[in-house]
Design an enzyme around this catalytic site. Structure first.
Site, PDB file in Angstrom:
ATOM      1  N   HIS A 160       6.064  -0.563  -7.246  1.00 11.96           N
ATOM      2  CA  HIS A 160       5.991   0.262  -6.033  1.00 11.96           C
ATOM      3  C   HIS A 160       6.818   1.534  -6.159  1.00 11.96           C
ATOM      4  CE1 HIS A 160      10.070  -0.847  -4.650  1.00 11.96           C
ATOM      5  NE2 HIS A 160       9.788  -2.090  -5.045  1.00 11.96           N
ATOM      6  N   CYS A 176      11.313  -6.502  -8.383  1.00 11.66           N
ATOM      7  CA  CYS A 176      10.187  -5.569  -8.388  1.00 11.66           C
ATOM      8  C   CYS A 176      10.453  -4.431  -9.364  1.00 11.66           C
ATOM      9  CB  CYS A 176       9.960  -5.008  -6.987  1.00 11.66           C
ATOM     10  SG  CYS A 176       9.333  -6.215  -5.795  1.00 11.66           S
TER      11      CYS A 176
END
Length: 205
Positions: A160, A176
């Protein structure tokens, strides 16, 4: 004479390829061990100049020997790089931020879905470390998820964007992989749902 020149050119090209291959397998010396405790900044909107990365971390085509089909994403956690495979010896390389110590992982996944300006729900582990965080935040420029997200299988992990571009090249997340917004938008537009994602934690010998 022409044959001799052609031979010299081939040798020079091979030498350049070896140099490029050697360089792309090594993380920047100043970044390889940066594991720091950086708190998230929900609501913070970075200025455009903050998104200008160190040259080594900027999106760029590189020599990259691999056996994966074009379109595969390969993440080298230790190197702080994400590679989008273009061919057997080339890729588009992106500088990334990765999971902090204890939150790094490896494996094989697929992009299960994509979203632009996604909402953010911090995982319990993150809230435990940073209790001030909101339990939910709608998508937008100040959202820590950034401009886009690629969700990895059925896991809680994503590739992301970020509203903290200064963390690219560091190990700061809860598992992440973060890119600056311009890079995650570029990647988002290049890969479809179903894209194979290979996560490698340690460098290959």
């Amino acid at each position: 004479m022409r044959l001799r020149l052609t031979g010299l050119m081939a040798v020079a090209a091979a030498a350049l390829s070896i140099t490029a291959a050697d360089a792309q397998m090594r993380p920047p010396a100043a970044l390889s061990n940066q594991i720091v405790d950086v708190p998230e900044k929900p609501g913070y909107v970075p200025a455009p100049d903050e998104e200008q990365l160190d040259p080594q971390l900027r999106r760029q085509p590189v020599f990259f020997r691999n056996n994966e089909p074009p379109g595969t994403i390969i993440i080298h956690t230790n190197e702080r790089f994400l590679y989008l495979v273009l061919g057997p010896s080339s890729a588009l390389r992106y500088g990334i931020g990765v999971g902090r110590e204890g939150f790094q992982w490896s494996g094989l996944q697929k992009v299960s879905r994509k979203a632009e300006w996604p909402d953010w729900t911090p995982p319990p582990e993150m809230i435990q470390r940073q209790p001030y965080l909101p339990r939910f935040m709608a998508g937008g420029p100040g959202n820590p998820m950034g401009a886009a997200a690629l969700y990895l299988g059925q896991t809680v992990y994503r590739i992301h964007g970020t509203n903290m571009p200064d963390t690219i090249g560091m190990a700061v997340s809860s598992g992440c992989f973060r890119l600056v917004n311009s890079d995650v938008q570029d990647l988002y537009n290049r890969v479809p749902v179903g894209t194979k994602v290979v996560i490698r934690q340690a460098p290959e010998l």
